[in-house]
Motif scaffolding. Structure first.
Motif, PDB file in Angstrom:
ATOM      1  N   THR A   1       0.845  -1.205   0.000  1.00 51.91           N
ATOM      2  CA  THR A   1       0.000   0.000   0.000  1.00 51.91           C
ATOM      3  C   THR A   1       0.875   1.248   0.000  1.00 51.91           C
ATOM      4  O   THR A   1       0.646   2.187  -0.776  1.00 51.91           O
ATOM      5  CB  THR A   1      -0.899   0.016   1.262  1.00 51.91           C
ATOM      6  OG1 THR A   1      -1.420  -1.286   1.444  1.00 51.91           O
ATOM      7  CG2 THR A   1      -2.017   1.028   1.158  1.00 51.91           C
ATOM      8  N   ILE A   2       1.907   1.210   0.867  1.00 53.27           N
ATOM      9  CA  ILE A   2       2.777   2.400   0.951  1.00 53.27           C
ATOM     10  C   ILE A   2       3.521   2.612  -0.364  1.00 53.27           C
ATOM     11  O   ILE A   2       3.629   3.727  -0.877  1.00 53.27           O
ATOM     12  CB  ILE A   2       3.754   2.265   2.142  1.00 53.27           C
ATOM     13  CG1 ILE A   2       2.949   2.292   3.449  1.00 53.27           C
ATOM     14  CG2 ILE A   2       4.798   3.364   2.140  1.00 53.27           C
ATOM     15  CD1 ILE A   2       3.725   1.879   4.682  1.00 53.27           C
ATOM     16  N   ALA A   3       3.982   1.495  -0.967  1.00 54.25           N
ATOM     17  CA  ALA A   3       4.742   1.603  -2.212  1.00 54.25           C
ATOM     18  C   ALA A   3       3.869   2.153  -3.342  1.00 54.25           C
ATOM     19  O   ALA A   3       4.355   2.868  -4.221  1.00 54.25           O
ATOM     20  CB  ALA A   3       5.294   0.235  -2.598  1.00 54.25           C
ATOM     21  N   ASP A   4       2.550   1.827  -3.305  1.00 54.47           N
ATOM     22  CA  ASP A   4       1.650   2.278  -4.374  1.00 54.47           C
ATOM     23  C   ASP A   4       1.289   3.770  -4.258  1.00 54.47           C
ATOM     24  O   ASP A   4       0.753   4.362  -5.192  1.00 54.47           O
ATOM     25  CB  ASP A   4       0.339   1.462  -4.338  1.00 54.47           C
ATOM     26  CG  ASP A   4       0.574   0.075  -4.893  1.00 54.47           C
ATOM     27  OD1 ASP A   4       1.651  -0.138  -5.484  1.00 54.47           O
ATOM     28  OD2 ASP A   4      -0.297  -0.809  -4.707  1.00 54.47           O
ATOM     29  N   MET A   5       1.554   4.376  -3.081  1.00 51.72           N
ATOM     30  CA  MET A   5       1.176   5.782  -2.886  1.00 51.72           C
ATOM     31  C   MET A   5       2.190   6.702  -3.560  1.00 51.72           C
ATOM     32  O   MET A   5       3.397   6.443  -3.484  1.00 51.72           O
ATOM     33  CB  MET A   5       1.159   6.106  -1.384  1.00 51.72           C
ATOM     34  CG  MET A   5       0.035   5.446  -0.651  1.00 51.72           C
ATOM     35  SD  MET A   5       0.287   5.774   1.087  1.00 51.72           S
ATOM     36  CE  MET A   5      -1.378   5.791   1.616  1.00 51.72           C
TER      37      MET A   5
ATOM     38  N   PRO B   1       3.728   9.235   0.368  1.00 51.41           N
ATOM     39  CA  PRO B   1       3.357   8.406   1.513  1.00 51.41           C
ATOM     40  C   PRO B   1       2.508   9.183   2.516  1.00 51.41           C
ATOM     41  O   PRO B   1       2.780  10.346   2.801  1.00 51.41           O
ATOM     42  CB  PRO B   1       4.697   8.005   2.116  1.00 51.41           C
ATOM     43  CG  PRO B   1       5.707   8.283   1.069  1.00 51.41           C
ATOM     44  CD  PRO B   1       5.173   9.343   0.192  1.00 51.41           C
ATOM     45  N   ASP B   2       1.470   8.476   3.013  1.00 48.90           N
ATOM     46  CA  ASP B   2       0.561   9.096   3.981  1.00 48.90           C
ATOM     47  C   ASP B   2       1.144   8.944   5.379  1.00 48.90           C
ATOM     48  O   ASP B   2       1.262   7.829   5.887  1.00 48.90           O
ATOM     49  CB  ASP B   2      -0.791   8.381   3.856  1.00 48.90           C
ATOM     50  CG  ASP B   2      -1.783   8.833   4.919  1.00 48.90           C
ATOM     51  OD1 ASP B   2      -1.414   9.699   5.730  1.00 48.90           O
ATOM     52  OD2 ASP B   2      -2.915   8.294   4.921  1.00 48.90           O
ATOM     53  N   PRO B   3       1.559  10.051   6.012  1.00 47.09           N
ATOM     54  CA  PRO B   3       2.229   9.928   7.325  1.00 47.09           C
ATOM     55  C   PRO B   3       1.339   9.257   8.352  1.00 47.09           C
ATOM     56  O   PRO B   3       1.815   8.494   9.193  1.00 47.09           O
ATOM     57  CB  PRO B   3       2.527  11.380   7.729  1.00 47.09           C
ATOM     58  CG  PRO B   3       2.295  12.201   6.515  1.00 47.09           C
ATOM     59  CD  PRO B   3       1.417  11.445   5.582  1.00 47.09           C
ATOM     60  N   ALA B   4       0.021   9.458   8.291  1.00 46.21           N
ATOM     61  CA  ALA B   4      -0.891   8.842   9.285  1.00 46.21           C
ATOM     62  C   ALA B   4      -0.863   7.326   9.128  1.00 46.21           C
ATOM     63  O   ALA B   4      -0.795   6.576  10.113  1.00 46.21           O
ATOM     64  CB  ALA B   4      -2.307   9.375   9.084  1.00 46.21           C
ATOM     65  N   LEU B   5      -0.891   6.879   7.859  1.00 44.96           N
ATOM     66  CA  LEU B   5      -0.871   5.425   7.612  1.00 44.96           C
ATOM     67  C   LEU B   5       0.452   4.833   8.115  1.00 44.96           C
ATOM     68  O   LEU B   5       0.477   3.763   8.752  1.00 44.96           O
ATOM     69  CB  LEU B   5      -1.059   5.138   6.115  1.00 44.96           C
ATOM     70  CG  LEU B   5      -0.945   3.673   5.743  1.00 44.96           C
ATOM     71  CD1 LEU B   5      -2.170   2.884   6.220  1.00 44.96           C
ATOM     72  CD2 LEU B   5      -0.784   3.476   4.238  1.00 44.96           C
ATOM     73  N   ILE B   6       1.538   5.543   7.842  1.00 43.92           N
ATOM     74  CA  ILE B   6       2.842   5.028   8.282  1.00 43.92           C
ATOM     75  C   ILE B   6       2.892   4.949   9.804  1.00 43.92           C
ATOM     76  O   ILE B   6       3.344   3.963  10.375  1.00 43.92           O
ATOM     77  CB  ILE B   6       3.990   5.902   7.712  1.00 43.92           C
ATOM     78  CG1 ILE B   6       4.017   5.700   6.194  1.00 43.92           C
ATOM     79  CG2 ILE B   6       5.335   5.507   8.332  1.00 43.92           C
ATOM     80  CD1 ILE B   6       5.028   6.514   5.466  1.00 43.92           C
ATOM     81  N   ARG B   7       2.349   5.990  10.459  1.00 43.65           N
ATOM     82  CA  ARG B   7       2.345   5.974  11.920  1.00 43.65           C
ATOM     83  C   ARG B   7       1.554   4.779  12.454  1.00 43.65           C
ATOM     84  O   ARG B   7       1.927   4.143  13.408  1.00 43.65           O
ATOM     85  CB  ARG B   7       1.717   7.281  12.449  1.00 43.65           C
ATOM     86  CG  ARG B   7       2.766   8.237  13.031  1.00 43.65           C
ATOM     87  CD  ARG B   7       2.148   9.313  13.925  1.00 43.65           C
ATOM     88  NE  ARG B   7       0.953   9.931  13.381  1.00 43.65           N
ATOM     89  CZ  ARG B   7       0.944  10.904  12.458  1.00 43.65           C
ATOM     90  NH1 ARG B   7       2.079  11.380  12.014  1.00 43.65           N
ATOM     91  NH2 ARG B   7      -0.188  11.411  12.009  1.00 43.65           N
ATOM     92  N   ARG B   8       0.443   4.468  11.753  1.00 50.51           N
ATOM     93  CA  ARG B   8      -0.394   3.356  12.215  1.00 50.51           C
ATOM     94  C   ARG B   8       0.254   1.996  11.882  1.00 50.51           C
ATOM     95  O   ARG B   8       0.209   1.058  12.650  1.00 50.51           O
ATOM     96  CB  ARG B   8      -1.768   3.424  11.539  1.00 50.51           C
ATOM     97  CG  ARG B   8      -2.846   3.916  12.485  1.00 50.51           C
ATOM     98  CD  ARG B   8      -4.236   3.798  11.878  1.00 50.51           C
ATOM     99  NE  ARG B   8      -4.372   4.471  10.598  1.00 50.51           N
ATOM    100  CZ  ARG B   8      -4.677   3.860   9.442  1.00 50.51           C
ATOM    101  NH1 ARG B   8      -4.893   2.575   9.422  1.00 50.51           N
ATOM    102  NH2 ARG B   8      -4.782   4.546   8.316  1.00 50.51           N
TER     103      ARG B   8
END
Ligand code: ADP
Length: 439
Positions: A230-234, A237-244
């Motif tokens: 998911t992160i690679a497809d962004m 990168p969404d910092p909230a998603l990474i934090r979660r």
């Protein structure tokens, strides 16, 4: 034979000479009468010896040789030597047969000989055991009548069958046999059976083990892989998603790490190149350290107590004992809801000593108890995973316990709690003064 002819002619000549000598003195009739009488005596002599020969042949034992002289002595002697030779080769043959029979009896594999009609001609004790046969009673019986598996009948009928066949024993139970059917000499067949129960069990264990490890690794890998994709497809990168996602990925990575560590521990314990040591181990110290670990793990959710009633030491491997006891303590905490009690104890018991961990947790139904120490066996898979369990803890405990000639005893009642005890025999336990001197 030449001697016999020669002897016969000599005797005939003697009769003729005697008659010729009598002839001038007593006349032709008397001479002829004498010749006839002598020939008759000769005939009588031979008939008598023929009768003795015939009697001897009816019971041909060398020691029953009739007394004789002259021609018949040679005949009897020749027959005597023939009998002796025959007896010697007979006993050689019998000894060889007996050797073969003994070898067949001692074979670790089962052997059955069947004739062209699949009737049993002979079987050894292992075959009796494998197929539930009786070497005396079942001779002449159809083997397909006694061993009823269809695949066995088909294999017997298939001429020149060369692949071993895997069969469950006719006696039922858990015996697994590898059966080879070898045709020989016209229509006869040799059936060779081998007990492969252990081999099959190990093979099943190996298959299950690989399947279990793959299954255990799949979930954490899917979680980590999913987040990374998911992160690679962004684009950004969404910092909230990474934090979660990072703490979750880290949890899953830890889970894999614990699993790999437990697997390595098991493999070390099982390795034949790693024999159990006999160092003096200060169990009271280990119990005290584990008590403090338990307090930290519980974080105030349980009442933890330590009961040190023995100062005995144990001879063994300190790391292994610490890890086994630690697993029991960690299980007690993980399977006991908050507010419960956990008690660690080290006591003398008879001539040995017992390390026990008891809890007032969820408990285990009795039908699970015999399987608890199997690798990856869990009563409640979800609960085990939630609390970071790998399903290998008690398998490790069992190995360590076995390596220390100890026994693992488990009592448990659902809803009331469990008690896991490691019972050390007298031979492993020593008092501190003795142990300290040895250290
Ligand atoms: P796990 O990592 O799943 O705890 P273990 O081999 O240590 O694996 O234990 C096997 C299973 O035995 C556990 O999944 C759990 O169901 C049960 N078990 C072990 N210890 C206890 C306990 N003290 N109370 C209740 N159940 C337990």
């Amino acid at each position: 034979m030449n001697n016999i002819w020669l002897g016969f002619f000599w005797r005939l000549a003697a009769v003729a000479v005697a008659s010729l000598l009598v002839w001038p003195v007593a006349g032709a009739a008397q001479a002829l009468g004498l010749a006839l009488l002598l020939v008759l005596l000769m005939l009588l002599h031979h008939v008598r010896h023929l009768a003795r020969l015939s009697q001897w042949m009816a019971d041909p034992r060398p020691e029953a040789q009739p007394d004789s002289s002259g021609l018949w002595e040679d005949v009897f002697a020749a027959f005597y030597h023939l009998l002796r030779r025959q007896r010697r080769s007979e006993s050689r043959l019998t000894a060889t047969l007996q050797d073969f029979r003994k070898a067949g009896m001692a074979m670790p594999d089962g052997l059955v000989i069947v004739d062209g009609g699949n009737q049993i001609e002979w079987c050894n004790p292992k075959a009796e055991l494998h197929f539930g046969l009786d070497a005396q009673r079942d001779l002449g019986q159809l083997i397909t009548y006694l061993v009823r598996q269809p695949s066995f009948g088909e294999a017997l009928d298939a001429a020149g069958y060369s692949e071993p066949l895997t069969l469950r024993s006719a006696r039922g139970g858990d015996l697994i046999l590898s059966v080879l059917i070898v045709p020989y000499e016209a229509n006869r067949k040799l059936i060779i059976s081998r007990d492969v129960t252990d081999r099959e069990r190990v093979e099943t264990m190996r298959r299950d083990f690989v399947a279990n490890v793959s299954h255990e690794l799949r979930t954490p890998l899917t979680v980590i892989g999913g987040f990374l994709e998911t992160i690679a497809d962004m684009e950004t990168p969404d910092p909230a998603l990474i934090r979660r996602s990072v703490p979750m990925m880290s949890d899953q990575a830890k889970r894999m790490q614990t699993l790999v560590e437990d697997l390595l521990t098991l493999s070390r314990l099982e390795s034949s190149g790693n024999p159990a040591r006999e160092d003096p181990v200060n169990v009271p110290d280990i119990a005290r350290a584990l008590y403090h670990d338990a307090l930290a793990l519980s974080a105030g959710r349980h009442k933890v107590t330590l009961l040190l009633e023995s100062d005995a030491w144990v001879s063994g491997t300190e790391d292994e004992l610490r890890s086994a006891f630690g697993n029991l303590v960690s299980n007690a905490i993980r399977y006991t809801p908050a507010g419960g009690e956990i008690s660690l104890s080290w006591k003398d018991a008879g001539s040995g000593a017992v390390f026990a961990v008891s809890d007032t947790g969820i408990g285990i139904a009795s039908h699970h108890l015999p399987r608890l120490t199997e690798r990856f066996y869990r009563v409640d898979r979800g609960r085990s995973r939630e609390t970071g369990g790998t399903g290998l803890g008690l398998a490790i405990v069992k190995h360590v316990v076995n390596r220390h000639a100890a026994k693992l005893e488990v009592t448990s009642e659902p809803g009331r709690g469990s008690c896991f005890s490691v019972v050390f025999p007298e031979s492993r336990v020593s008092k501190p003064d003795v142990a300290a001197k040895r250290a």
